[in-house]
Design a protein around this motif. Sequence first.
Motif, PDB file in Angstrom:
ATOM      1  N   LYS A  12       0.798  -1.226   0.000  1.00  0.00           N
ATOM      2  CA  LYS A  12       0.000   0.000   0.000  1.00  0.00           C
ATOM      3  C   LYS A  12       0.831   1.278   0.000  1.00  0.00           C
ATOM      4  O   LYS A  12       0.289   2.369  -0.145  1.00  0.00           O
ATOM      5  CB  LYS A  12      -0.918   0.020   1.230  1.00  0.00           C
ATOM      6  N   THR A  13       2.132   1.162   0.189  1.00  0.00           N
ATOM      7  CA  THR A  13       2.961   2.353   0.390  1.00  0.00           C
ATOM      8  C   THR A  13       2.960   3.273  -0.821  1.00  0.00           C
ATOM      9  O   THR A  13       2.894   4.494  -0.702  1.00  0.00           O
ATOM     10  CB  THR A  13       4.405   1.930   0.727  1.00  0.00           C
ATOM     11  N   PHE A  14       3.035   2.688  -2.002  1.00  0.00           N
ATOM     12  CA  PHE A  14       2.945   3.427  -3.258  1.00  0.00           C
ATOM     13  C   PHE A  14       2.468   2.440  -4.315  1.00  0.00           C
ATOM     14  O   PHE A  14       2.426   1.230  -4.080  1.00  0.00           O
ATOM     15  CB  PHE A  14       4.274   4.080  -3.653  1.00  0.00           C
ATOM     16  N   GLU A  15       2.096   2.956  -5.468  1.00  0.00           N
ATOM     17  CA  GLU A  15       1.523   2.086  -6.500  1.00  0.00           C
ATOM     18  C   GLU A  15       2.609   1.265  -7.196  1.00  0.00           C
ATOM     19  O   GLU A  15       3.661   1.795  -7.571  1.00  0.00           O
ATOM     20  CB  GLU A  15       0.768   2.915  -7.541  1.00  0.00           C
ATOM     21  N   LEU A  16       2.334  -0.017  -7.360  1.00  0.00           N
ATOM     22  CA  LEU A  16       3.228  -0.900  -8.098  1.00  0.00           C
ATOM     23  C   LEU A  16       2.688  -1.113  -9.508  1.00  0.00           C
ATOM     24  O   LEU A  16       1.513  -1.412  -9.697  1.00  0.00           O
ATOM     25  CB  LEU A  16       3.361  -2.250  -7.402  1.00  0.00           C
ATOM     26  N   VAL A  17       3.555  -0.959 -10.494  1.00  0.00           N
ATOM     27  CA  VAL A  17       3.213  -1.093 -11.906  1.00  0.00           C
ATOM     28  C   VAL A  17       3.964  -2.284 -12.480  1.00  0.00           C
ATOM     29  O   VAL A  17       5.135  -2.518 -12.135  1.00  0.00           O
ATOM     30  CB  VAL A  17       3.587   0.195 -12.674  1.00  0.00           C
ATOM     31  N   GLN A  18       3.323  -3.023 -13.361  1.00  0.00           N
ATOM     32  CA  GLN A  18       3.996  -4.173 -13.976  1.00  0.00           C
ATOM     33  C   GLN A  18       5.085  -3.710 -14.933  1.00  0.00           C
ATOM     34  O   GLN A  18       4.857  -2.882 -15.816  1.00  0.00           O
ATOM     35  CB  GLN A  18       2.980  -5.029 -14.730  1.00  0.00           C
ATOM     36  N   LEU A  19       6.285  -4.240 -14.745  1.00  0.00           N
ATOM     37  CA  LEU A  19       7.398  -3.944 -15.649  1.00  0.00           C
ATOM     38  C   LEU A  19       8.447  -5.023 -15.478  1.00  0.00           C
ATOM     39  O   LEU A  19       8.816  -5.374 -14.361  1.00  0.00           O
ATOM     40  CB  LEU A  19       8.007  -2.563 -15.343  1.00  0.00           C
ATOM     41  N   ASP A  20       8.903  -5.546 -16.593  1.00  0.00           N
ATOM     42  CA  ASP A  20      10.011  -6.493 -16.626  1.00  0.00           C
ATOM     43  C   ASP A  20      11.106  -5.842 -17.443  1.00  0.00           C
ATOM     44  O   ASP A  20      10.911  -5.553 -18.630  1.00  0.00           O
ATOM     45  CB  ASP A  20       9.558  -7.815 -17.261  1.00  0.00           C
ATOM     46  N   VAL A  21      12.256  -5.581 -16.835  1.00  0.00           N
ATOM     47  CA  VAL A  21      13.310  -4.851 -17.541  1.00  0.00           C
ATOM     48  C   VAL A  21      13.855  -5.629 -18.733  1.00  0.00           C
ATOM     49  O   VAL A  21      14.559  -5.055 -19.576  1.00  0.00           O
ATOM     50  CB  VAL A  21      14.467  -4.458 -16.604  1.00  0.00           C
ATOM     51  N   LYS A  22      13.540  -6.925 -18.830  1.00  0.00           N
ATOM     52  CA  LYS A  22      13.967  -7.711 -19.981  1.00  0.00           C
ATOM     53  C   LYS A  22      12.932  -7.683 -21.114  1.00  0.00           C
ATOM     54  O   LYS A  22      13.141  -8.297 -22.153  1.00  0.00           O
ATOM     55  CB  LYS A  22      14.231  -9.158 -19.563  1.00  0.00           C
TER      56      LYS A  22
END
Length: 269
Positions: A44-54
Amino acid sequence: MDKKVVLITGGSSGIGKSIGTYLAQKGFTVYGTTRNPKNYPDFKTFELVQLDVKDVESIQKAVSYVISKENRLDVLINNAGVGITGPIEETPHEEILHVFDTNFHGPVHVMKAVLPQMRKQSGGTIINITSIAGYMGLPYRGFYSATKGALGLITEALRMETKDFGITITNVAPGDFATNIASGRYHSPVIEGSAYQEKYSRILKAIDDDVDSGGNPIQVAEAVHRIINQKKPKIHNPVGAFLQKFSLRLKKILPDKVYEKLLLNHYKL
């Protein structure tokens, strides 16, 4: 000006989470990334967004999502990365490719994705999380050192290429901090009868012990916060124990063979 918008890759745990939590408490609008946000239903601390650096497509989607919501992107913190240990001769090549894709190619792709927006708004800050290990070739951590060293050199080059756009690019190089990096690090197997068996197995234990006894990652978060607020931050910003930072000074002033001897003595090689 509205609150600065920050994007942190690898924001769900470790140093990335510490940075994001600290900046959110300071009033920044923070987005963190992770490969699978569904794994963190209570985050809940901040929004998590889907991302894969590969995955370049996922990078573009994540950056576009943040910009579409906030109409700007002020700070990128390239933090996502993986560890790797092993004798250079015995490390599987697919693992070498994986660590370079994650620690070097991935951050480069993310920088490419955010630079058009930062040029458009005539400003922005990119902070690459490298490592004190990136300033020297460490035994049995050679590939990790290589990826972080390469990212540090790209930081230097990109600063000069973008100096007319109002964009600040720098790096923060942590030493050993108490995080969960050891659990996700790839360890080349200790091979029975290998020429490296005794020394590698001993150093492998020492590497994990160093992480377990490392400093509080909040120190890295504080350094990042200072850099964001500085008009002209330094290019290289090591953060860690005194001896770890002092080793960088020694490398600059000592002859190569003398410095190598210090490392050999430290690792008892």
